[in-house]
Write an enzyme that holds these catalytic residues in place. Structure first.
Site, PDB file in Angstrom:
ATOM      1  N   THR A 124      13.212  19.703  62.859  1.00 33.15           N
ATOM      2  CA  THR A 124      14.454  20.391  63.231  1.00 33.15           C
ATOM      3  C   THR A 124      14.203  21.677  64.018  1.00 33.15           C
ATOM      4  OG1 THR A 124      14.446  21.546  61.085  1.00 33.15           O
ATOM      5  CG2 THR A 124      15.688  19.481  61.227  1.00 33.15           C
ATOM      6  N   LYS A 143      27.906  26.935  62.805  1.00 33.59           N
ATOM      7  CA  LYS A 143      27.122  25.735  62.516  1.00 33.59           C
ATOM      8  C   LYS A 143      26.753  25.694  61.038  1.00 33.59           C
ATOM      9  CE  LYS A 143      24.199  27.184  65.462  1.00 33.59           C
ATOM     10  NZ  LYS A 143      23.072  27.419  66.392  1.00 33.59           N
ATOM     11  N   GLY A 186      14.189  24.273  66.688  1.00 32.59           N
ATOM     12  CA  GLY A 186      14.869  24.477  67.964  1.00 32.59           C
ATOM     13  C   GLY A 186      16.210  23.799  68.110  1.00 32.59           C
ATOM     14  N   THR A 187      16.762  23.296  67.015  1.00 33.24           N
ATOM     15  CA  THR A 187      18.040  22.583  67.131  1.00 33.24           C
ATOM     16  C   THR A 187      19.166  23.498  67.607  1.00 33.24           C
ATOM     17  OG1 THR A 187      18.308  22.932  64.735  1.00 33.24           O
ATOM     18  CG2 THR A 187      17.556  20.767  65.443  1.00 33.24           C
ATOM     19  N   GLY A 188      19.183  24.742  67.149  1.00 30.80           N
ATOM     20  CA  GLY A 188      20.255  25.659  67.536  1.00 30.80           C
ATOM     21  C   GLY A 188      20.205  26.011  69.012  1.00 30.80           C
ATOM     22  N   CYS A 189      19.008  26.304  69.514  1.00 34.45           N
ATOM     23  CA  CYS A 189      18.855  26.620  70.939  1.00 34.45           C
ATOM     24  C   CYS A 189      19.187  25.409  71.798  1.00 34.45           C
ATOM     25  CB  CYS A 189      17.437  27.095  71.223  1.00 34.45           C
ATOM     26  SG  CYS A 189      17.055  28.713  70.508  1.00 34.45           S
TER      27      CYS A 189
END
Length: 461
Positions: free
Chosen positions: A174, A141, A176-179
């Site tokens: 933004t 990412k 927690g976007t990855g989880c």
């Protein structure tokens, strides 16, 4: 059986981490041994012992579908959440087992011993090196990629690179976007999507949520949350059908323009009467009209459906569904494949597919359909050369299907109750054509059929 997934994570608070106890994580074995699990998605793994428990559990009870690891090591805000020993354990024990790993550029760099990642080419190299460790797929990412106007992610399946770009959204929200992205990928995989399709759907969801939430202001920290429930909020505000509900299949009205002409009524009047009588979903089927005429008709019918909160699907014509922004489409086995329809319509729209065999029902789930239409249950005059399955054939398809089912074909007031009493849990309703539209009063016939179905459903329960 419904798809099942397992997510384990630790609770991250403002000033620290509350680690899930080791004996609690060991309960994973109880779940894996008891249920048919399609996907396991990991989050923050804060200790070597927990990594080992996960490794041992997945080796003893292999997941039928996918294991996905979103290695939560460096948060979106830049905080380091995992030390060198955990990185080493994760790399050696879990990466080789994973179907997909979704590191951001800082996590990918950490997994590769500090390799600098500053360009898209660097991301491609990192994806290849991480793939060599063992995961079947890698998504690097690039949300934090310097000097990039777009949010660029690199997906690598061991053979091909896919550069996934979307506009960079300027917002502080933004957290927690990855989880969220990894969880959405896991959910799509559990539904049967292909890996690349799951990644694309997840990326689009996060992008849409960020755009919707960009001006929300909560708290005084440098990061804020984004609204995961944007679709629900939009639905409440607009009155528009946003999310497919299997119960909408209960009384499925399929239109027929020739029947309406026979009785001297317009398509709009017929649909309005069906909805007022209790139709829960409408499929606009028009085989003979020119595209412009069909589109104008669809727009008029959509206005009626939206005003009553009833979904409108378009039969076969994905182009018309896109042009009028209908709630979805229904396709046959010889029409546009479900996978392509899903790619064109996106994750929000409803897609149904006609199925006559258990094999077709299973494929519909894999391809990303929301429901299947099974028939003809009885002989019908509305479709030529349509083999009859009977109630036993319907039941066999329902048992094989992981999706909700609506029965169709020759169903009317005299046999609808018998169809609903077949005793399979995923049979949600019946689809009818002539039983409603080849009658003098669409309103009266729909009310009568709705009452019959309601009585039959209560008997089954």
């Amino acid at each position: 059986m419904a798809s099942c997934g397992i997510l384990f994570s630790s609770s991250i608070f403002n000033k620290g981490v509350n680690i899930v106890p080791q004996d609690f994580v060991e309960q994973l074995k109880s779940v894996l041994s008891d249920m048919q699990v399609d996907v396991v998605k990991t989050g923050l793994l804060p200790s070597i012992d927990i990594v080992k428990i996960l490794n041992q559990s997945l080796r003893k009870f292999p997941v039928r579908g996918s294991f996905g690891g979103g290695p939560v090591m460096v948060s979106t805000s830049g905080d380091v959440l995992a030390g060198p020993s955990i990185l080493s354990s994760f790399r050696e024990e879990l990466l080789p087992m994973a179907d997909i790993v979704t590191p951001n550029i800082k996590e990918a760099s950490a997994l590769l011993g500090g390799m600098p990642l500053e360009t898209v080419a660097d991301m491609c190299s990192a994806a290849k090196l991480l793939h060599a460790i063992g995961p079947r797929n890698i998504l690097v990412k690039g949300g934090d990629l310097p000097d990039s106007l777009d949010a660029v992610d690199i997906f690598f399946d061991g053979k091909d690179y896919h550069e996934l770009r979307s506009p960079r959204i300027k917002t502080r929200n933004t957290h927690g976007t990855g989880c969220t992205l990894a969880s959405c990928i896991a959910a799509e995989l559990a539904k049967g999507s292909s890996m690349l399709s799951a990644v694309k759907v997840a990326k689009r969801y996060v992008e849409t949520a960020l755009e919707y939430s960009k001006d929300i202001f909560i708290g005084n920290g440098r990061q804020g949350p984004f609204d995961h429930l944007l679709r629900l909020t939009n639905s409440i505000c607009s009155g528009r059908q946003q999310t497919f509900n299997p119960s909408d299949l209960f009384l499925y009205a399929v239109t027929d323009s020739q029947m309406n002409k026979k009785w001297g009524r317009s398509m709009v009047d017929a649909i309005k009467a069906a909805i007022e009588g209790g139709a829960t979903i409408v499929q606009l089927r028009e085989k003979d009209a020119e595209t412009r005429e069909f589109l104008d008709m669809a727009k008029a019918c959509l206005e009626i459906c939206r005003s009553h909160g009833v979904p409108l699907l378009i039969d076969d014509r994905v182009d018309v569904a896109l042009a009028c922004d209908a709630d979805g489409v229904h396709v046959g086995q010889s029409d546009m494949p479900v996978r392509i329809a899903r790619a064109l319509l996106g994750p929000e729209k409803i897609i149904g597919v006609s199925c006559k065999t258990p094999e077709q029902a299973q494929q519909a789930w894999i391809d990303g359909a929301d429901y299947i239409g099974c028939g003809g249950v009885y002989p019908t005059n509305t479709k030529a050369n349509n083999p009859t399955l009977g109630l036993d054939g319907l039941k066999a398809v329902c048992i094989a299907s992981k999706l909700p089912v609506v029965a169709i074909g020759g169903i009317n007031a005299s046999n609808a109750g018998s169809v609903m009493e077949t005793g399979v849990s995923n049979l949600e309703g019946v689809a009818v054509v002539s039983a409603l539209f080849d009658k003098e009063s669409v309103l009266a016939e729909t009310r009568n059929l709705h009452a019959i179905l309601t009585e039959a459903a209560s008997q089954v329960k």
